[in-house]
Design a protein around this motif. Sequence first.
Motif, PDB file in Angstrom:
ATOM      1  N   TYR A 248       0.835  -1.202   0.000  1.00  0.00           N
ATOM      2  CA  TYR A 248       0.000   0.000   0.000  1.00  0.00           C
ATOM      3  C   TYR A 248       0.869   1.252   0.000  1.00  0.00           C
ATOM      4  O   TYR A 248       2.040   1.202   0.382  1.00  0.00           O
ATOM      5  N   GLU A 249       0.270   2.362  -0.391  1.00  0.00           N
ATOM      6  CA  GLU A 249       0.936   3.646  -0.202  1.00  0.00           C
ATOM      7  C   GLU A 249       0.859   4.054   1.268  1.00  0.00           C
ATOM      8  O   GLU A 249       1.828   4.503   1.854  1.00  0.00           O
ATOM      9  N   TYR A 250      -0.318   3.887   1.844  1.00  0.00           N
ATOM     10  CA  TYR A 250      -0.549   4.294   3.232  1.00  0.00           C
ATOM     11  C   TYR A 250      -1.537   3.319   3.859  1.00  0.00           C
ATOM     12  O   TYR A 250      -2.461   2.851   3.195  1.00  0.00           O
ATOM     13  N   ILE A 251      -1.350   2.983   5.109  1.00  0.00           N
ATOM     14  CA  ILE A 251      -2.250   2.063   5.799  1.00  0.00           C
ATOM     15  C   ILE A 251      -3.333   2.870   6.504  1.00  0.00           C
ATOM     16  O   ILE A 251      -3.053   3.610   7.449  1.00  0.00           O
ATOM     17  N   ASP A 252      -4.554   2.742   6.022  1.00  0.00           N
ATOM     18  CA  ASP A 252      -5.642   3.488   6.656  1.00  0.00           C
ATOM     19  C   ASP A 252      -6.510   2.592   7.533  1.00  0.00           C
ATOM     20  O   ASP A 252      -7.520   3.042   8.085  1.00  0.00           O
ATOM     21  N   ASN A 253      -6.119   1.321   7.690  1.00  0.00           N
ATOM     22  CA  ASN A 253      -6.807   0.423   8.624  1.00  0.00           C
ATOM     23  C   ASN A 253      -5.789  -0.201   9.578  1.00  0.00           C
ATOM     24  O   ASN A 253      -5.736  -1.427   9.760  1.00  0.00           O
ATOM     25  N   MET A 254      -4.978   0.647  10.193  1.00  0.00           N
ATOM     26  CA  MET A 254      -3.905   0.175  11.059  1.00  0.00           C
ATOM     27  C   MET A 254      -4.430  -0.660  12.216  1.00  0.00           C
ATOM     28  O   MET A 254      -3.758  -1.599  12.673  1.00  0.00           O
ATOM     29  N   ASP A 255      -5.620  -0.361  12.712  1.00  0.00           N
ATOM     30  CA  ASP A 255      -6.170  -1.151  13.810  1.00  0.00           C
ATOM     31  C   ASP A 255      -6.338  -2.611  13.394  1.00  0.00           C
ATOM     32  O   ASP A 255      -6.032  -3.531  14.165  1.00  0.00           O
ATOM     33  N   ILE A 256      -6.795  -2.847  12.165  1.00  0.00           N
ATOM     34  CA  ILE A 256      -7.000  -4.204  11.667  1.00  0.00           C
ATOM     35  C   ILE A 256      -5.663  -4.907  11.418  1.00  0.00           C
ATOM     36  O   ILE A 256      -5.440  -6.045  11.860  1.00  0.00           O
ATOM     37  N   LEU A 257      -4.752  -4.229  10.724  1.00  0.00           N
ATOM     38  CA  LEU A 257      -3.471  -4.855  10.375  1.00  0.00           C
ATOM     39  C   LEU A 257      -2.590  -5.088  11.604  1.00  0.00           C
ATOM     40  O   LEU A 257      -1.913  -6.114  11.697  1.00  0.00           O
ATOM     41  N   MET A 258      -2.603  -4.150  12.545  1.00  0.00           N
ATOM     42  CA  MET A 258      -1.814  -4.334  13.769  1.00  0.00           C
ATOM     43  C   MET A 258      -2.347  -5.524  14.564  1.00  0.00           C
ATOM     44  O   MET A 258      -1.578  -6.331  15.086  1.00  0.00           O
ATOM     45  N   ALA A 259      -3.663  -5.643  14.642  1.00  0.00           N
ATOM     46  CA  ALA A 259      -4.258  -6.763  15.380  1.00  0.00           C
ATOM     47  C   ALA A 259      -3.932  -8.096  14.716  1.00  0.00           C
ATOM     48  O   ALA A 259      -3.686  -9.107  15.389  1.00  0.00           O
ATOM     49  N   ALA A 260      -3.914  -8.125  13.391  1.00  0.00           N
ATOM     50  CA  ALA A 260      -3.685  -9.369  12.653  1.00  0.00           C
ATOM     51  C   ALA A 260      -2.226  -9.811  12.669  1.00  0.00           C
ATOM     52  O   ALA A 260      -1.928 -11.001  12.516  1.00  0.00           O
ATOM     53  N   ALA A 261      -1.305  -8.885  12.872  1.00  0.00           N
ATOM     54  CA  ALA A 261       0.130  -9.166  12.705  1.00  0.00           C
ATOM     55  C   ALA A 261       0.707 -10.028  13.825  1.00  0.00           C
ATOM     56  O   ALA A 261       0.328  -9.925  14.985  1.00  0.00           O
ATOM     57  N   ASP A 262       1.667 -10.885  13.432  1.00  0.00           N
ATOM     58  CA  ASP A 262       2.470 -11.639  14.394  1.00  0.00           C
ATOM     59  C   ASP A 262       3.810 -10.951  14.642  1.00  0.00           C
ATOM     60  O   ASP A 262       4.446 -11.176  15.669  1.00  0.00           O
ATOM     61  N   LEU A 263       4.252 -10.145  13.674  1.00  0.00           N
ATOM     62  CA  LEU A 263       5.549  -9.484  13.744  1.00  0.00           C
ATOM     63  C   LEU A 263       5.457  -8.167  12.972  1.00  0.00           C
ATOM     64  O   LEU A 263       4.834  -8.112  11.912  1.00  0.00           O
ATOM     65  N   VAL A 264       6.085  -7.115  13.525  1.00  0.00           N
ATOM     66  CA  VAL A 264       6.021  -5.793  12.909  1.00  0.00           C
ATOM     67  C   VAL A 264       7.434  -5.275  12.661  1.00  0.00           C
ATOM     68  O   VAL A 264       8.304  -5.377  13.529  1.00  0.00           O
ATOM     69  N   ILE A 265       7.658  -4.735  11.458  1.00  0.00           N
ATOM     70  CA  ILE A 265       8.918  -4.051  11.130  1.00  0.00           C
ATOM     71  C   ILE A 265       8.599  -2.579  10.976  1.00  0.00           C
ATOM     72  O   ILE A 265       7.733  -2.198  10.182  1.00  0.00           O
ATOM     73  N   CYS A 266       9.296  -1.709  11.715  1.00  0.00           N
ATOM     74  CA  CYS A 266       8.957  -0.285  11.661  1.00  0.00           C
ATOM     75  C   CYS A 266      10.050   0.560  12.305  1.00  0.00           C
ATOM     76  O   CYS A 266      11.028   0.042  12.851  1.00  0.00           O
ATOM     77  N   ARG A 267       9.874   1.878  12.224  1.00  0.00           N
ATOM     78  CA  ARG A 267      10.709   2.830  12.944  1.00  0.00           C
ATOM     79  C   ARG A 267      10.398   2.736  14.441  1.00  0.00           C
ATOM     80  O   ARG A 267       9.597   1.895  14.877  1.00  0.00           O
ATOM     81  N   ALA A 268      10.983   3.634  15.226  1.00  0.00           N
ATOM     82  CA  ALA A 268      10.817   3.560  16.677  1.00  0.00           C
ATOM     83  C   ALA A 268      10.418   4.910  17.269  1.00  0.00           C
ATOM     84  O   ALA A 268      10.940   5.333  18.297  1.00  0.00           O
ATOM     85  N   GLY A 269       9.468   5.588  16.588  1.00  0.00           N
ATOM     86  CA  GLY A 269       8.913   6.800  17.168  1.00  0.00           C
ATOM     87  C   GLY A 269       8.166   6.480  18.451  1.00  0.00           C
ATOM     88  O   GLY A 269       7.744   5.339  18.674  1.00  0.00           O
ATOM     89  N   ALA A 270       7.980   7.478  19.303  1.00  0.00           N
ATOM     90  CA  ALA A 270       7.385   7.262  20.617  1.00  0.00           C
ATOM     91  C   ALA A 270       6.000   6.629  20.525  1.00  0.00           C
ATOM     92  O   ALA A 270       5.682   5.683  21.252  1.00  0.00           O
ATOM     93  N   MET A 271       5.152   7.164  19.630  1.00  0.00           N
ATOM     94  CA  MET A 271       3.798   6.646  19.519  1.00  0.00           C
ATOM     95  C   MET A 271       3.799   5.204  19.016  1.00  0.00           C
ATOM     96  O   MET A 271       3.074   4.349  19.523  1.00  0.00           O
ATOM     97  N   THR A 272       4.634   4.915  18.017  1.00  0.00           N
ATOM     98  CA  THR A 272       4.702   3.568  17.465  1.00  0.00           C
ATOM     99  C   THR A 272       5.151   2.565  18.513  1.00  0.00           C
ATOM    100  O   THR A 272       4.575   1.476  18.652  1.00  0.00           O
ATOM    101  N   VAL A 273       6.186   2.913  19.271  1.00  0.00           N
ATOM    102  CA  VAL A 273       6.704   2.016  20.309  1.00  0.00           C
ATOM    103  C   VAL A 273       5.631   1.709  21.351  1.00  0.00           C
ATOM    104  O   VAL A 273       5.463   0.556  21.776  1.00  0.00           O
ATOM    105  N   ASN A 274       4.877   2.726  21.747  1.00  0.00           N
ATOM    106  CA  ASN A 274       3.826   2.498  22.733  1.00  0.00           C
ATOM    107  C   ASN A 274       2.672   1.680  22.169  1.00  0.00           C
ATOM    108  O   ASN A 274       2.062   0.872  22.866  1.00  0.00           O
ATOM    109  N   GLU A 275       2.367   1.876  20.885  1.00  0.00           N
ATOM    110  CA  GLU A 275       1.332   1.066  20.248  1.00  0.00           C
ATOM    111  C   GLU A 275       1.739  -0.405  20.215  1.00  0.00           C
ATOM    112  O   GLU A 275       0.916  -1.294  20.465  1.00  0.00           O
ATOM    113  N   LEU A 276       3.001  -0.673  19.926  1.00  0.00           N
ATOM    114  CA  LEU A 276       3.500  -2.049  19.914  1.00  0.00           C
ATOM    115  C   LEU A 276       3.366  -2.685  21.290  1.00  0.00           C
ATOM    116  O   LEU A 276       2.969  -3.849  21.422  1.00  0.00           O
ATOM    117  N   GLN A 277       3.692  -1.916  22.321  1.00  0.00           N
ATOM    118  CA  GLN A 277       3.607  -2.440  23.683  1.00  0.00           C
ATOM    119  C   GLN A 277       2.165  -2.772  24.054  1.00  0.00           C
ATOM    120  O   GLN A 277       1.872  -3.880  24.529  1.00  0.00           O
TER     121      GLN A 277
END
Length: 372
Positions: A256-285
């Motif tokens: 995709y160009e941009y993920i506009d259903n992050m709630d769905i994809l984050m819930a479905a994922a077993d593993l995430v590759i990403c940067r480490a911004g503050a919000m992203t890190v807390n979402e992962l936790q």
Amino acid sequence: MHIMFVGGGTAGHINPAIAVAGYIRDNYPDCKISYIGTKKGMENRLVPLAGYDFYSVDVAGFQRKLTVKNIFRNIDAVRKVFTSSIEARKLLKALKPDIVFGTGGYVCGPVLREAAKMGIKTAVHEANAYPGVTIKMLAPTVDLVMVAMEDALKNLNPKNEPVITGNPIRSSLKSVSKADARKVLNIPQNADVLLSFGGSLGARVINDAMLEVIKQDVDSKEFYIYHATGKNAHKEYMEKLASVGFDPDNGVVNVYEYIDNMDILMAAADLVICRAGAMTVNELQVCGKPAILIPSPYVAENHQFHNAMSLKKNNAAELIEEKDLNGEELYKTVKRLFSDKDKLRSMSEQALKIAIPDADRRIADELLKIIK
């Protein structure tokens, strides 16, 4: 009761404020909420969209790299130190808040300094493991310092006892189960699912490394991939994939160009590759997601590296520095983790163990406590 929020520049400064404001609005409807930022920052658009009164002061940060252009910018920044303080004082006198709460960005400086001089209660929140310059400068003068991560306290000197609150995240990320998300995506419940992204604009190094992972997986179909290229790279990226025979309708690899259903994809994922911004890190936790973190080396104080280390040292994530990243090694790391279900399960448990899912409530409670 009137709570004034102040912060700006990046989403990492704005979104936590909007999340806390939303909690207060829902639970204390009689509380007046206002927001001070700058006209040039993202807050100028995001805050009114969220339904809050927005006011601005004209302030600029100092440029650290000395060039002729930056020298003139710094001269202008010095001038704005004085003019922004005058603007802030006028707004504070007119709006009469009971407390001013800052979440980072240069605009916090003049507003919180003037509020403290006027005897108005003040508080700040630091979202990163390594504090920004403005929060470090304000910490000794404000009434309360709150931090998302304990590591931040090593570099702060608050005058009163600080509070660890976590970082507020989007409520939608906490409300979708893995099983429901996979039903929406129409993928098997027992499949391995990889989610990868580099931010709204994209991260070239992550995109380049993911090319190899995608190429390998299109042939083997070992796991499902959901990758966001970012706005700046999408067209070129799809052309690169097409040149190696990628079929966008293959059903296993989704780009995709941009993920506009992050709630769905984050819930479905077993593993995430990403940067480490503050919000992203807390979402992962909060979501309990194992991650391979690739911190951006181009941010102030290298704070993404410190954010990533806070998860790595708790065995909740693996860290690959950008200088060490390549497609082959990334693919090997993904394969290794997917083949070790006990490791992924442990990383998920560790992420949840250090998560603070009710950060918005905790921050709101602390603000109301000071007012009372």
